[in-house]
Design an enzyme around this catalytic site. Structure first.
Site, short mmCIF file in Angstrom:
data_model
loop_
_atom_site.label_atom_id
_atom_site.label_comp_id
_atom_site.label_asym_id
_atom_site.label_seq_id
_atom_site.Cartn_x
_atom_site.Cartn_y
_atom_site.Cartn_z
N ASP A 429 35.82 85.46 38.65
CA ASP A 429 35.10 84.25 38.28
C ASP A 429 34.50 83.61 39.77
OD1 ASP A 429 34.23 82.02 36.58
OD2 ASP A 429 36.27 81.17 36.56
N GLU A 432 29.72 82.78 42.61
CA GLU A 432 28.21 82.56 42.82
C GLU A 432 27.83 82.45 44.34
OE1 GLU A 432 30.17 80.91 40.34
OE2 GLU A 432 29.27 82.38 38.91
N ASP A 507 29.76 79.58 31.00
CA ASP A 507 30.16 78.42 30.09
C ASP A 507 29.24 77.77 29.20
OD1 ASP A 507 32.43 78.96 31.82
OD2 ASP A 507 32.04 76.98 33.00
O1 MIG Z 1 35.95 76.03 37.14
O2 MIG Z 1 39.01 79.71 35.62
O3 MIG Z 1 33.51 80.22 33.59
O4 MIG Z 1 35.44 81.18 31.84
O5 MIG Z 1 37.99 80.00 32.21
C1 MIG Z 1 36.23 76.47 36.04
C2 MIG Z 1 38.89 78.59 34.54
C3 MIG Z 1 36.65 78.13 36.17
C4 MIG Z 1 34.97 78.98 34.61
C5 MIG Z 1 34.82 80.14 34.09
C6 MIG Z 1 35.66 80.05 32.62
C7 MIG Z 1 37.09 80.13 33.28
C8 MIG Z 1 37.30 78.83 34.14
N1 MIG Z 1 36.28 78.96 35.36
#
Ligand code: MIG
Length: 835
Positions: A429, A432, A507
């Site tokens: 995650d 980006e 999200d």
């Molecule tokens: O700043 O890990 O898209 O699926 O639950 C948020 C926490 C960070 C974004 C992801 C989401 C995940 C969440 N993350």
């Protein structure tokens, strides 16, 4: 906006005006046209043209693939791509013709004409039919470091793809005046239909015109943008804010051919482990351990099938990657092992931002290895992400430079302890990369990256940062457990990233429009090389109503990645969280997923070898039927199932389009003629599915997880056609042995007339042998009951439905189907049903 173009003649003033009106909204751009070229030189498989503005080469990669590479200025960069996989040299070399006014690159499938003054490129098929042309007024042009091309966009062309993009399936967006898209990976919490860019960048699109298709892939990792008839209805333009205009023209003629060729160029999804196609349950976050066990027990006690539980950032110690919170998760090995005994696998999140903290392993080893991204002055870049929000001792993070191969190796090996615990997959995650507390949400553009030994700044690496992280993860898992199929899920990626990770589009909000929007988005990803995709079931931001969750789960049955997930602080979002009526309907949806798993696995295996996505837009199978060209609320799963989920609140019916041909209601077996829009009544439990005539569906009884599959009867459902066939793929579902032929691939063929139907099962290709089980052929049948049923030359007894369960070889009638049961001997045989 003012535009000045470097041209000599006054006659071209009109063109300057045209360009002024059609150029993208790049502020104050001063476009310099590519200009005129002299007669080209031949260099290997390419023609090379020089103009005052740069060097252009046109080369034949394959009969249907031509690469166009324009390097602004005099420098031609090294030929390096993070996306394109090494290509075997073209078997049939192209022919090259050079003339005074124009030159040609001619392959068996394509005729490329390059006009010299001014330099313009046109692609035609072997018969000379025009496929794609630079706009005569505006071809290639540069401004500053930006390089762009304008192409003709015809009224009857539709444009699809671009990977993970919001909006309609057809990016021509007729009613909306054409889309413009930017490629710049962005963390976009609670994005909506108009948000762009979002998390992933795939600079690839497909143009469909009268059933014939071609694609264009822009192999450039800088921020790029695409204007699909928005600024000017008749123009499609694209370009990037750095690097070269390096694109591949990919001919079809069918859209399937284009996708197959695009993925031969950029690679294909590796075969996923079978468990990763099961139902998965996640939230931000399940903790502590007891809560995770509670969720697992609920699935099993309530008989709701599931294979995977996900651990989000709260399992970590102060949000530090590769740690466990000692209070919430004191015994990870016990937890993971215990869940494994219940048939669950565990996937853990890993973000790309180790905390800057001496004494913390990944920081120390990363520092020692020179693995972190640096500022222009050589110091290590630090920024706040999750570890800066930790309750104890918060602090900034540092960021691995995944564009350096040694760094990828180091990062990959950090997964060893997780693998040792039995963790089955990794969730990447924030790649980006996301950075807190900055206006851009990401790194400064002047940061330094290794870029495989040719240092560059963040502008060039940003869009591949996430993909290179997944590459590090995937290759690490492969090294750690060479005989297991890695499973990685990622949020950010780039073209070619399908080789390393499945993708989920971040999200989205828990509302009906996000539910609907997931269909064209996942279809677009599939067209763009990414077949292993799925949105958060139920939506991430906010709380779905009971009805919305159920509808989302029903659609999710056909998401290649079927995972419920929701944000921190939202109410419970499990299949049983909405009362017993909804629980029953939700269970049934998940059961359907498991009943269809032999089929889903087969279709995903095909995607891994052909690139053709499982979850696909209607037009991919029906390119010549214009009525399929902008269907945003229905799709095909494989080439046999047409799925029209209910995606509107309080619906009592659902309209859908059945293309020409014979269709069968999946639930009742009822025949339905195609070439028409129909309306079917629906209730809460309805999930309208139609099966194509002649299809073979591969099913099994409901199981609670994929570990229960061995030994289950194989159900082959045969939908009528006078002559048709289907192929089932099976293997051990887990290891890499499929590469050495440990597979079972079996073709089934029916031949049918008014008097009989015979189904022939070919011998299996490959040496994999499933566990002993029975084979049930469910042969669609109408009218009088069969007079006799034969297996080979042996007459089978007629049984009642209950008797059939006890008998090894017999037949019965069930609704629209004759069921013929025998042991599955995995050998050639023929079953004959006679009227
Ligand atoms: O700043 O890990 O898209 O699926 O639950 C948020 C926490 C960070 C974004 C992801 C989401 C995940 C969440 N993350």
């Amino acid at each position: 906006m003012r535009l000045v173009r470097l041209i000599g003649s006054r006659r071209r003033l009109m063109l300057i005006l045209a360009l002024t009106l059609s150029a993208p909204a790049t502020a104050e751009a001063q476009w310099a046209s590519v200009g005129d070229a002299a007669r080209p030189a031949r260099s290997g498989n390419a023609l090379v043209f020089r103009t005052a503005q740069g060097v252009l080469s046109v080369s034949a990669i394959a009969p249907e693939i031509v690469r166009v590479r324009f390097s602004p200025g005099t420098r031609v960069d090294r030929d390096h791509s993070y996306t394109v996989v090494p290509q075997a040299p073209a078997l049939q070399p192209a022919r090259f013709e050079t003339g005074a006014r124009e030159s040609h690159v001619i392959t068996p499938a394509l005729r490329v004409t390059i006009r010299h003054r001014p330099l313009r490129i046109a692609f035609a098929d072997a018969n000379g039919n025009s496929l794609d042309e630079d706009d005569p007024a505006n071809g290639i042009a540069t401004t500053g470091r930006t390089v762009r091309v304008w192409k003709r966009l015809r009224d009857d062309e539709r444009v699809y793809g671009f990977g993970e993009k919001t909006g309609r399936l057809d990016k021509r967006g007729w009613k909306l005046g054409g889309y413009t898209y930017v490629m710049w990976n962005s963390d976009t919490f609670a994005y909506d239909a108009s948000s762009d860019p979002i998390y992933a960048s795939v600079p690839f699109f497909l143009v469909l015109r009268g059933g014939t298709a071609h694609g264009i892939f822009l192999d450039n990792t800088f921020r790029s943008s695409f204007d699909i008839g928005h600024t000017s209805e008749g123009l499609l333009s694209f370009g990037a804010e750095g690097g070269e205009l390096d694109y591949y023209f990919i001919y079809g003629p069918s859209p399937r051919d284009v996708v197959a060729r695009y993925t031969s160029l950029t690679g294909r999804m590796p075969l996923p482990p079978l468990w990763a196609l099961g139902n998965q349950q996640s939230r931000w976050s399940y903790f502590p351990e007891s809560r995770v066990r509670f969720i697992a027990e609920n699935f099993r006690q309530r008989s709701i099938p599931a294979d995977v539980l996900w651990l989000d950032i709260h399992y970590l110690d102060q949000y530090k990657p590769f740690t466990w919170d000692p209070d919430r998760f004191p015994d990870p090995a016990g937890l993971v092992g215990g869940l494994r005994n219940q048939g669950f696998r565990v996937v853990t999140i890993i973000d790309p931002h180790p905390k800057k903290e001496p004494g913390y392993g990944p920081y120390d080893s990363g520092l020692a290895g020179g693995h972190f991204v640096r500022n222009p002055d050589g110091s290590i870049y630090e920024a706040p992400v999750w570890p800066s929000s930790a309750p104890e001792n918060p602090g900034p993070s540092v960021f691995p430079d995944f564009s350096r191969s040694a760094t990828r190796g180091w990062w990959g090996s950090l997964h060893q302890p997780l693998m040792d615990l039995g963790v089955a997959g990794i969730w990447n995650d924030m790649n980006e990369p996301a950075v807190f507390a900055t206006p851009t949400g990401t790194m400064p553009l002047n940061l330094r990256h290794d870029n495989e030994g040719q240092p560059t700044d963040h502008r060039e690496i940003h869009n591949v940062y996430g993909m290179l992280m997944t590459r590090a993860t995937y290759e690490g898992l492969q090294r750690i457990a060479p005989d297991a199929r890695p499973f990685v899920l990622t949020r950010a990626t780039f073209a070619g990233g399908q080789r390393y990770a499945a993708v989920w589009p971040g999200d989205a909000t828990s509302d009906w429009s996000s539910l609907r929007a997931s269909i064209p988005m996942l279809a677009g990803l599939g067209l763009s090389g990414f077949p292993f995709v799925g949105a958060d079931i139920g939506g991430f931001v906010g709380a779905p109503s009971a009805e919305l969750y159920t509808r989302w789960l029903q659609l999710g049955v056909f998401y290649p990645l079927m995972r419920t997930h929701t944000a921190f602080g939202t109410p419970d979002q499990e299949p049983w969280s909405y009362g017993s009526r909804h629980e029953a309907v939700n269970r049934r949806a998940i059961e359907l997923r498991y009943e269809l798993l032999p089929h889903i696995y087969t279709v995903m295996q095909q995607a891994s070898t052909t690139g053709i996505p499982a979850f696909r837009p209607m037009f991919l199978d029906f390119p010549h039927d214009p009525r399929t060209h902008e269907l945003d609320e229905q799709f095909m799963f494989g080439d046999s199932l047409l799925v029209a989920p209910v995606v509107r609140e309080a619906a009592t019916d659902r309209e859908l389009y059945l293309p020409e041909g014979e269709w069968y209601d999946f639930w009742t077996g009822e025949r339905q003629g195609g070439g028409a829009t129909i309306r079917v009544p629906v209730t809460l439990s309805s999930l309208p599915i139609f099966v194509r005539g002649g299809a073979f569906l591969f099913r099994q009884p409901v199981v609670q997880h994929t570990g229960e599959m061995p030994g289950q009867p194989l159900r082959v459902v045969v939908y009528p056609a006078s002559d048709s066939s289907g192929t089932l793929y099976e293997d051990d579902g887990r290891t890499m042995q499929y590469r050495e032929g440990n597979v079972a691939r079996r073709r089934f063929r029916q031949q049918r007339d008014d008097a009989s139907c015979s189904v022939r099962v070919d011998p299996s290709e490959g040496r994999y042998r499933p566990a002993a089980r029975s084979l049930e052929l469910h042969v669609w049948w109408t009218g009088r009951e069969p007079a006799r049923v034969l297996a080979g030359d042996q007459l089978l007894p007629r049984a009642s439905k209950t008797e059939l369960e006890k008998l090894a070889a017999a037949w019965t009638v069930d609704g629209s189907f004759v069921i013929v049961k025998q042991p599955d001997r995995i050998e050639a045989m023929t079953v004959r049903v006679e009227r």
